[in-house]
Design an enzyme around this catalytic site. Structure first.
Site, mmCIF file in Angstrom:
data_model
loop_
_atom_site.group_PDB
_atom_site.id
_atom_site.type_symbol
_atom_site.label_atom_id
_atom_site.label_comp_id
_atom_site.label_asym_id
_atom_site.label_seq_id
_atom_site.Cartn_x
_atom_site.Cartn_y
_atom_site.Cartn_z
ATOM 1 N N HIS A 137 0.831 -1.210 0.000
ATOM 2 C CA HIS A 137 0.000 0.000 0.000
ATOM 3 C C HIS A 137 0.865 1.260 0.000
ATOM 4 C CE1 HIS A 137 -3.737 2.240 1.413
ATOM 5 N NE2 HIS A 137 -2.766 3.131 1.646
ATOM 6 N N GLU A 138 1.849 1.290 0.908
ATOM 7 C CA GLU A 138 2.697 2.480 1.022
ATOM 8 C C GLU A 138 3.632 2.625 -0.179
ATOM 9 O OE1 GLU A 138 1.681 4.406 3.149
ATOM 10 O OE2 GLU A 138 0.556 3.048 4.434
ATOM 11 N N HIS A 141 1.791 4.429 -2.831
ATOM 12 C CA HIS A 141 1.839 5.873 -2.581
ATOM 13 C C HIS A 141 3.179 6.455 -3.039
ATOM 14 C CE1 HIS A 141 -1.936 6.085 -0.648
ATOM 15 N NE2 HIS A 141 -1.590 5.631 0.532
#
Length: 240
Positions: A137-138, A141
């Protein structure tokens, strides 16, 4: 003291600590503080061990790092290891030191900072597969920040990256959502993934200092939903 006596004393003290019986308030407080320290060290050790394993063996994590490396010329040098002067055209290597584990007060499992990198919340991660989804997820980003120079205080930018990160990381797979929320969520195979992504994106945007309410977060997520949910770059399709 004999071996049997030592064993009995260990058993007695363990039982005493577990039940609290016979402990003075000072002893109980000291035990609780010692336990917190021991637990924090274990969580930290587990977090880094799982992180290192994912950096080597997770298909999603290793793929994302490869894609981030392709965008290396648009990234501040501090996020990568310096080039070697011995190689004419050496690739920049991803700096694993920019993925750290630490204790988090907030109810979240990780975070991304454009200057410092990725934080994994060691006390919020349930197992190494939870860490994999959080790290993926990160990293999405991170990828978005490089590719589109995201303004994280712009609610539409924030919402778009959150939609993509929740959709592509794997954290909204059926079994992950089932473990988090159970059957009471009414998770449907045809719409459950989308519902999970939208819910998590709204919660994240609500935490943006420029967001005034849940209603505003919902409105922004709905406005960018179509284009951002359907944008699966750098993947060919959604990983479920």
């Amino acid at each position: 003291m004999s071996r049997d006596q030592n064993s009995f004393e260990w058993w007695r003290r363990s039982l005493q600590y577990k039940t609290g019986l016979g402990l003075t308030p000072e002893e109980k407080l000291r035990y609780e503080e010692d336990y917190k320290d021991i637990l924090a060290r274990k969580q930290c050790d587990d977090c880094y061990r799982y992180r290192d394993w994912m950096l080597k063996y997770s298909p999603t994590v290793t793929f994302m790092i490869q894609q981030i490396n392709k965008l290396q010329n648009r990234l501040p040098q501090t996020l990568f290891v310096e080039k070697s002067s011995n190689n004419r055209n050496p690739p920049l290597k991803f700096d694993e030191g920019k993925i750290i584990c630490d204790f988090c007060d907030q109810l979240k499992s990780g975070g991304f900072n454009t200057e410092m990198g990725i934080l994994l919340c060691q006390n919020r991660l349930t197992d190494k597969w939870h860490l994999e989804d959080t790290l993926a997820h990160e990293l999405i980003h991170w990828y978005d920040n490089l590719k589109w120079d995201v303004n994280w205080f712009n609610l539409r930018h924030h919402a778009c990256s959150e939609i993509r990160a929740s959709s592509l990381s794997g954290e909204c797979r059926f079994w992950q959502e089932y473990k988090r929320r159970g059957l009471r969520t009414g998770f449907k195979l045809n719409r459950g993934h989308q519902n999970c992504v939208k819910r998590r994106a709204i919660l994240s945007v609500m935490g943006n200092p420029n967001c005034k309410s849940k209603e505003e977060a919902t409105k922004v997520v709905n406005e960018v939903w179509e284009s951002c949910f359907n944008d699966t770059r750098p993947f060919d399709e959604i990983y479920r």
